[in-house]
Design an enzyme around this catalytic site. Structure first.
Site, mmCIF file in Angstrom:
data_model
loop_
_atom_site.group_PDB
_atom_site.id
_atom_site.type_symbol
_atom_site.label_atom_id
_atom_site.label_comp_id
_atom_site.label_asym_id
_atom_site.label_seq_id
_atom_site.Cartn_x
_atom_site.Cartn_y
_atom_site.Cartn_z
ATOM 1 N N TYR A 83 65.321 29.847 78.674
ATOM 2 C CA TYR A 83 66.459 30.677 78.702
ATOM 3 C C TYR A 83 66.048 31.367 77.042
ATOM 4 O O TYR A 83 65.138 31.628 76.631
ATOM 5 C CB TYR A 83 68.021 29.739 78.439
ATOM 6 C CG TYR A 83 69.223 30.920 78.205
ATOM 7 C CD1 TYR A 83 69.130 31.762 79.466
ATOM 8 C CD2 TYR A 83 70.143 30.289 77.649
ATOM 9 C CE1 TYR A 83 70.296 32.595 79.455
ATOM 10 C CE2 TYR A 83 71.329 31.184 77.721
ATOM 11 C CZ TYR A 83 71.374 32.216 78.752
ATOM 12 O OH TYR A 83 72.422 32.953 78.753
ATOM 13 N N ARG A 126 69.130 46.215 81.526
ATOM 14 C CA ARG A 126 69.295 45.991 80.003
ATOM 15 C C ARG A 126 69.124 44.656 79.761
ATOM 16 O O ARG A 126 69.999 43.686 79.662
ATOM 17 C CB ARG A 126 70.824 46.470 79.650
ATOM 18 C CG ARG A 126 71.229 46.389 78.145
ATOM 19 C CD ARG A 126 72.604 46.253 78.095
ATOM 20 N NE ARG A 126 73.215 44.992 78.324
ATOM 21 C CZ ARG A 126 73.062 43.991 77.827
ATOM 22 N NH1 ARG A 126 72.472 43.554 76.742
ATOM 23 N NH2 ARG A 126 73.564 42.729 78.322
ATOM 24 N N LYS A 177 68.955 31.836 84.218
ATOM 25 C CA LYS A 177 70.222 31.296 84.416
ATOM 26 C C LYS A 177 70.606 30.278 85.473
ATOM 27 O O LYS A 177 71.385 29.390 84.958
ATOM 28 C CB LYS A 177 71.157 32.801 84.709
ATOM 29 C CG LYS A 177 71.194 33.935 83.787
ATOM 30 C CD LYS A 177 72.283 33.436 82.861
ATOM 31 C CE LYS A 177 72.358 34.690 81.467
ATOM 32 N NZ LYS A 177 73.209 34.411 80.762
ATOM 33 N N GLU A 227 74.352 40.435 85.886
ATOM 34 C CA GLU A 227 73.413 40.027 84.719
ATOM 35 C C GLU A 227 72.583 41.023 84.117
ATOM 36 O O GLU A 227 71.842 41.699 85.076
ATOM 37 C CB GLU A 227 72.739 38.769 84.754
ATOM 38 C CG GLU A 227 72.125 37.957 83.811
ATOM 39 C CD GLU A 227 73.333 37.412 82.970
ATOM 40 O OE1 GLU A 227 73.313 37.613 81.716
ATOM 41 O OE2 GLU A 227 74.058 36.933 83.529
ATOM 42 N N ASP A 228 72.990 41.422 82.851
ATOM 43 C CA ASP A 228 71.978 42.535 82.290
ATOM 44 C C ASP A 228 71.936 43.886 83.134
ATOM 45 O O ASP A 228 70.825 44.349 83.157
ATOM 46 C CB ASP A 228 70.788 42.052 82.236
ATOM 47 C CG ASP A 228 70.763 40.857 80.830
ATOM 48 O OD1 ASP A 228 71.434 40.695 80.189
ATOM 49 O OD2 ASP A 228 69.593 40.201 80.521
ATOM 50 N N ASP A 264 78.647 38.184 83.092
ATOM 51 C CA ASP A 264 78.346 37.112 82.169
ATOM 52 C C ASP A 264 78.213 37.859 80.666
ATOM 53 O O ASP A 264 78.418 37.251 79.644
ATOM 54 C CB ASP A 264 76.950 36.266 82.474
ATOM 55 C CG ASP A 264 76.755 35.228 81.342
ATOM 56 O OD1 ASP A 264 77.691 34.376 81.251
ATOM 57 O OD2 ASP A 264 75.895 35.201 80.708
ATOM 58 N N ASP A 265 77.565 39.234 80.788
ATOM 59 C CA ASP A 265 77.334 39.873 79.515
ATOM 60 C C ASP A 265 78.659 40.066 79.106
ATOM 61 O O ASP A 265 78.921 40.396 77.790
ATOM 62 C CB ASP A 265 76.402 41.028 79.652
ATOM 63 C CG ASP A 265 75.080 40.601 80.357
ATOM 64 O OD1 ASP A 265 74.272 39.735 79.493
ATOM 65 O OD2 ASP A 265 74.545 40.971 81.501
ATOM 66 N N ASN A 271 70.485 39.001 71.214
ATOM 67 C CA ASN A 271 69.207 38.107 71.399
ATOM 68 C C ASN A 271 68.129 39.213 71.692
ATOM 69 O O ASN A 271 68.297 40.518 72.037
ATOM 70 C CB ASN A 271 69.717 37.441 72.799
ATOM 71 C CG ASN A 271 70.498 36.105 72.392
ATOM 72 O OD1 ASN A 271 70.114 35.395 71.591
ATOM 73 N ND2 ASN A 271 71.549 35.980 73.321
#
Length: 585
Positions: free
Chosen positions: A114, A167, A185, A257-258, A280-281, A422
């Site tokens: 991760y 992203r 994930k 995600e992203d 999740d972001d 991150n």
């Protein structure tokens, strides 16, 4: 007959300690499938009846010895990317062994599978590629997504993690290289919450990339075209969502995600009342950050309604956290307007204020305030607004300068400093700077891991990692088990509370704002139990009858890494009674 009897008795003994599974695969295909491969742990009887006798060295190994071998090899490696490649290689060959190795040293290996190493792996994805994982769906597949899902070998998928790669962490547009994120994930779905790996499906949606470096890279594995931002992109995502629930059912969890900021917010609004989905972001990050603030309350001695929060960054993570903080403040009696007045945001163009000339997003409107005047930098914003907490989610590097940290220390007895961006090189400050410049008084959390910090006077602080892995596996487990069809933000509010409750006073004294990562599986179990209780009490669950013993219900479903004992479907048993005894054993 005597040989068959010996086999039967041996299998009966095995069945008392391991699960007996019938398999259609035999021979080398059985060993090439990571779901069924046990390496040298196949027993002699299994080798004989499954047609693999002689394909392995004669020694029969325990899983413990196998794990020890891989752990010893990992310890010899110093390069995180090499460790990632090695670990993913284990996953490609022997799934249960991979999860045993990961779970036995989760605190050490989570940063490999991760963040931060998964970010590096994504940038190098085409260069380190070994074997495809998950589904790759491109804009050219429009109209055929259901047939692509039909190619996935598992038919009972419960959770999908999907990205379009625009992203990836703080690294920007990585296109199809973003597949490393859904894979990582879902590894944590299993390692942290015991969700069966065959029920998890990673997906990347390839609509091109605006990353010119990748478009010139001969090893890039996606479409060589700029990112499609036309109506065809929206139509593709619509088709994908419909195909997933058409194939796997309305209760299938779909985690976004992203995605880029604009698409992340609008897809959340568009799909949340129609599908079982979350981002999740936005929501996971919000929940783990709020949990850190709730834990900090114990040390600061003031309720969350008395905090003033200043964000560095005003994108999906900042807005998600801010909106959840508002919900938490409103629970104590504050109005929504009063709560929003206590939250400020500063992005690359300065404070979000009404007379700002630069364009602001409609999602940011709730946190646009009157101009306090004379704010030209983030340091000016700290000195003017006098926040009790600063939260960095800009992904722009070390912008919590020494002066910013010192100002927070002068304004607050216990300043709250969250550097959540991150990977590690994008963090707003280091743990060492935060503790040293505040004389150990700060309450610090980061997105990527930092080691313990020892100050000159000998005091040792253990930084808290605001890792989304504390949230999304437990939420996913609860949602899957209870049949939730639409995930409310209140679920993430309850998850934050459940996480904060698990922090002990002793851990808080050491500088932690989150429980140790080494205990994350138990943390996820307890959170899932709390959330199952919550969704049933609020009428959000669709699986009935409602389990009376929620904790027993949750824990009974957890997948473990013990090997199965295999028996071919066509095995010729000595007599039916004996074969049934073994199966039931």
């Amino acid at each position: 007959m005597l040989s068959q009897l010996r086999n039967t008795l041996s299998l009966r003994a095995c069945a008392s300690v391991c699960r007996l599974v019938h398999t259609k695969e035999k021979g080398k295909p059985l060993m090439l499938n990571p779901r069924t491969n046990k390496g040298m742990a196949f027993s002699l009887q299994e080798r004989q009846i499954l047609g693999i006798h002689g394909l392995l060295p004669p020694k029969v190994e325990t899983q413990e010895i196998q794990a020890m071998r891989f752990q010893n090899n990992l310890k010899k490696m110093t390069d995180p990317l090499q460790k990632y490649i090695y670990l993913m290689g284990i996953q490609e060959r022997n799934e249960r062994l991979f999860y045993r190795v990961l779970m036995e040293d989760i605190e050490e290996l989570m940063p490999i599978v991760y963040t931060p190493t998964v970010g590096l792996a994504c940038t190098q994805y085409g260069h380190i590629f070994r074997r495809p994982k998950g589904l790759f769906i491109s804009i050219r597949d429009k109209g055929h997504i259901r047939s692509i899902l039909d190619n996935w070998p598992e038919t009972n998928v419960a959770a999908v993690v999907v990205t379009d790669g625009e992203r990836i962490l703080g690294l920007g547009d990585l296109g199809v290289y973003g597949m490393g994120i859904p894979v990582g994930k879902l590894c944590l779905y299993t390692a942290c919450a015991g969700i069966r790996p065959e029920k998890c499906l990673p997906v990347v949606i390839d609509v091109g990339t605006d990353n010119e470096t990748l478009l010139k890279d001969p090893f890039y594995m996606g479409l060589y075209q700029n990112r499609d931002r036309s109506q065809a992109y929206d139509d593709l995502i619509d088709e994908f969502m419909e195909a997933v629930v058409g194939k796997y059912g309305q209760n299938t969890l779909i985690q976004f995600e992203d995605f880029g900021n604009h698409n992340a917010f609008r897809f959340l609004r568009k799909y949340r009342e129609k599908y079982c989905t979350f981002n999740d972001d936005i929501q996971g990050t919000a929940s783990v950050a709020l949990a850190g603030l709730l834990a900090a309350q114990k040390a600061v001695g003031k309720p969350i309604t008395e905090h003033r929060v200043l964000f560095l960054g005003a994108g999906e993570a900042a807005l998600g956290i801010a909106n959840l903080i508002v919900m938490a403040m409103m629970e104590t009696g504050m109005t929504q307007m009063e709560a929003r007045q206590r939250i400020w945001m500063y992005d690359k163009d300065g404070l979000l204020v009404k007379d700002r000339s630069q364009k602001m997003d409609s999602n940011q409107e709730a946190f646009i305030h009157d101009n306090p005047g004379n704010v030209q930098s983030f340091l000016d914003a700290v000195r003017t607004i006098k926040p009790t907490a600063i939260i960095g989610v800009a992904g722009a590097g070390p912008l919590f300068t020494h002066d910013v940290i010192k100002s927070m220390a002068s304004l607050n007895e216990r300043p709250i400093i969250f550097a959540l961006s991150n990977p590690t090189n994008k963090a707003e400050c280091t743990a060492e700077d935060a503790y040293a410049l505040t004389d150990g008084r700060c309450l610090f959390a980061s997105g990527s891991p930092f080691g313990p910090v020892t100050l000159r006077d000998g005091r040792v602080f253990t930084p808290g990692q605001g890792n989304n892995a504390y949230i999304f596996p437990g939420v996913a487990l609860a949602v899957i088990l209870s049949g939730v069809r639409h995930i409310s933000d209140t679920v993430f509010l309850e998850a934050a509370k459940a996480l904060a409750e698990q922090l002990t006073d002793a851990e808080l004294e050491k500088g932690r704002l989150y429980p140790p990562l080494s205990n994350i599986r138990e943390v996820s179990m307890r959170m899932a139990v709390k959330l199952v209780e919550y969704v049933y009490s609020k009428g959000m669950a669709f699986y009935y009858p409602e389990p009376l013993n929620k904790e027993g219900f949750v824990r009974a479903t957890v997948w473990n890494t013990d090997y199965d004992s295999f028996m071919p479907d066509t095995y010729d048993w000595p007599d039916k009674t004996e074969s049934q005894d073994v199966v039931l054993g």
